[in-house]
Design an enzyme around this catalytic site. Structure first.
Site, mmCIF file in Angstrom:
data_model
loop_
_atom_site.group_PDB
_atom_site.id
_atom_site.type_symbol
_atom_site.label_atom_id
_atom_site.label_comp_id
_atom_site.label_asym_id
_atom_site.label_seq_id
_atom_site.Cartn_x
_atom_site.Cartn_y
_atom_site.Cartn_z
ATOM 1 N N HIS A 156 0.839 -1.199 0.000
ATOM 2 C CA HIS A 156 0.000 0.000 0.000
ATOM 3 C C HIS A 156 0.875 1.250 0.000
ATOM 4 O O HIS A 156 1.457 1.617 1.028
ATOM 5 C CB HIS A 156 -0.924 0.030 1.219
ATOM 6 C CG HIS A 156 -1.981 1.083 1.143
ATOM 7 N ND1 HIS A 156 -3.295 0.793 0.830
ATOM 8 C CD2 HIS A 156 -1.933 2.423 1.320
ATOM 9 C CE1 HIS A 156 -4.013 1.902 0.835
ATOM 10 N NE2 HIS A 156 -3.192 2.916 1.122
ATOM 11 N N CYS A 157 0.985 1.884 -1.160
ATOM 12 C CA CYS A 157 1.717 3.140 -1.284
ATOM 13 C C CYS A 157 1.073 3.948 -2.401
ATOM 14 O O CYS A 157 0.237 3.448 -3.152
ATOM 15 C CB CYS A 157 3.206 2.900 -1.552
ATOM 16 S SG CYS A 157 3.539 1.759 -2.917
ATOM 17 N N HIS A 158 1.452 5.212 -2.485
ATOM 18 C CA HIS A 158 0.856 6.127 -3.461
ATOM 19 C C HIS A 158 1.951 6.877 -4.199
ATOM 20 O O HIS A 158 3.093 6.946 -3.733
ATOM 21 C CB HIS A 158 -0.040 7.154 -2.760
ATOM 22 C CG HIS A 158 -1.047 6.575 -1.831
ATOM 23 N ND1 HIS A 158 -2.218 5.988 -2.262
ATOM 24 C CD2 HIS A 158 -1.065 6.487 -0.471
ATOM 25 C CE1 HIS A 158 -2.922 5.575 -1.218
ATOM 26 N NE2 HIS A 158 -2.241 5.859 -0.115
ATOM 27 N N ARG A 180 -10.752 0.641 -5.472
ATOM 28 C CA ARG A 180 -10.855 1.063 -4.079
ATOM 29 C C ARG A 180 -12.083 1.926 -3.860
ATOM 30 O O ARG A 180 -12.413 2.789 -4.688
ATOM 31 C CB ARG A 180 -9.617 1.865 -3.685
ATOM 32 C CG ARG A 180 -9.483 2.151 -2.187
ATOM 33 C CD ARG A 180 -8.335 3.101 -1.919
ATOM 34 N NE ARG A 180 -7.874 3.038 -0.532
ATOM 35 C CZ ARG A 180 -7.212 4.004 0.085
ATOM 36 N NH1 ARG A 180 -6.931 5.128 -0.556
ATOM 37 N NH2 ARG A 180 -6.837 3.863 1.335
ATOM 38 N N ASP A 184 2.146 2.996 3.229
ATOM 39 C CA ASP A 184 1.256 4.149 3.076
ATOM 40 C C ASP A 184 2.020 5.405 2.651
ATOM 41 O O ASP A 184 1.520 6.520 2.801
ATOM 42 C CB ASP A 184 0.447 4.406 4.353
ATOM 43 C CG ASP A 184 -0.763 5.314 4.119
ATOM 44 O OD1 ASP A 184 -1.284 5.324 2.989
ATOM 45 O OD2 ASP A 184 -1.172 6.017 5.059
ATOM 46 N N ASN A 228 -2.279 13.620 4.224
ATOM 47 C CA ASN A 228 -3.385 13.919 5.135
ATOM 48 C C ASN A 228 -3.131 13.434 6.560
ATOM 49 O O ASN A 228 -4.008 12.860 7.208
ATOM 50 C CB ASN A 228 -4.705 13.315 4.612
ATOM 51 C CG ASN A 228 -5.196 13.998 3.353
ATOM 52 O OD1 ASN A 228 -5.050 15.215 3.200
ATOM 53 N ND2 ASN A 228 -5.758 13.229 2.441
#
Length: 294
Positions: A29-31, A122, A245, A250
């Site tokens: 899970h990464c962006h 998602r 993450d 945020n």
């Protein structure tokens, strides 16, 4: 669109604790965001992220020892999947992707995303990301992705996990709960833990042991998250994953050290066998990576 900006990305130069990572280890899970000169932020984004392109993500993973990653499209880029598609093309075989599909997406577009390496979609239930999607929208998207056997990622808080447990249980696909369902550690966790374990027991639901920095009440090194995460890993070791993450958009507190988050996994999963399941075997099975030899 909310004009918020996350803290600047840390320059992680200290490797994770020796022996934590393994060949084929996957950051599940990464962006990525940008580069903005090629992929400008759209007006319909739900927040304003820092620039965090694939090149920066790759440098981070090379330092920490990750060989694979699942890049989750973020609403910081609205419905523009070009940064994700570019990363999948550059790192073909190294990355898989998760899309965020709008109500007007076509079957042709879903097929294009699938060929590029997208393997999931998602749904965000958090208020600052638009709130819970309408059930009819969920069903419409599920119908589009079903032929491609995509998984469905669910981003909820602990309270909404309880509220939407029946909806999640009814999804006819593999489901991944992001960030341990973001439990509120200041509250009694029994009800949320029971529901999450019941979903895991269905055999179709997985959970990411990610977001410790978001969940912790104590701050770094986030050890107050360990008991909850360890319980989940022990309950369903064959359906737990781990994600950084990165780049931690945020958040309200200090930017976490990704090496410290990786090191925390030695407390969540103290055995070599369990860490291999979390980092290598489980993501290979769910996301379609080849399983490295032992």
């Amino acid at each position: 669109m909310t004009e918020t900006m996350s803290p600047a990305m840390p320059d992680v130069s200290i490797p994770a604790e020796r022996g934590v990572l393994l060949p084929g280890a996957c950051d599940a899970h990464c962006h990525i965001f940008g580069p903005f000169d090629r992929f400008p932020l759209p007006g319909d984004r739900s927040f304003t992220p820092p620039e965090a392109p694939e090149t920066a993500l790759r440098r981070l993973h090379d330092r920490l020892g990750f060989h694979r990653a699942v890049i989750v499209h973020s609403q910081g880029h609205g419905r523009d999947h070009r940064p994700l598609l570019d990363a999948l093309a550059v790192g073909r075989g190294r990355y898989r992707g998760v899309a965020v599909l709008g109500p007007d997406v076509s079957a042709k577009e879903v097929a294009r995303l699938d060929v590029a390496g997208v393997c999931g979609t998602r749904f965000n239930f958090l208020a600052h990301l638009g709130g819970a999607p309408a059930p009819e929208r969920i069903q419409a998207v599920l119908a589009l992705v079903r032929p491609f056997d995509w998984h469905v990622a669910i981003h909820v808080t602990g309270a909404d996990l309880i509220r939407y447990a029946d909806l999640i249980a009814a999804i006819e696909a593999r489901v991944v709960i992001d960030h341990m369902a973001r439990p509120d550690l200041s509250q009694n966790l029994a009800a949320g833990r029971e529901i999450l374990c019941r979903l895991l027991d269905s055999g179709r639901v997985w959970v990411k042991l990610s977001g410790a920095d978001r969940i912790s009440l104590m701050g770094a090194p986030y050890r107050d998250v360990v008991p909850f995460a360890r319980d989940l890993a022990a309950h369903a070791p064959e359906r737990v994953l781990w994600g950084s993450d990165w780049p931690h958009v945020n958040i309200s507190g200090p930017m976490p050290d990704d090496a410290a988050l990786v090191d925390l996994l030695t407390e969540i999963a103290p055995s070599d066998w369990l860490r291999r399941r979390i980092l290598v075997d489980n993501p290979a099975k769910l996301f379609g990576f080849d399983t490295p030899p032992r």
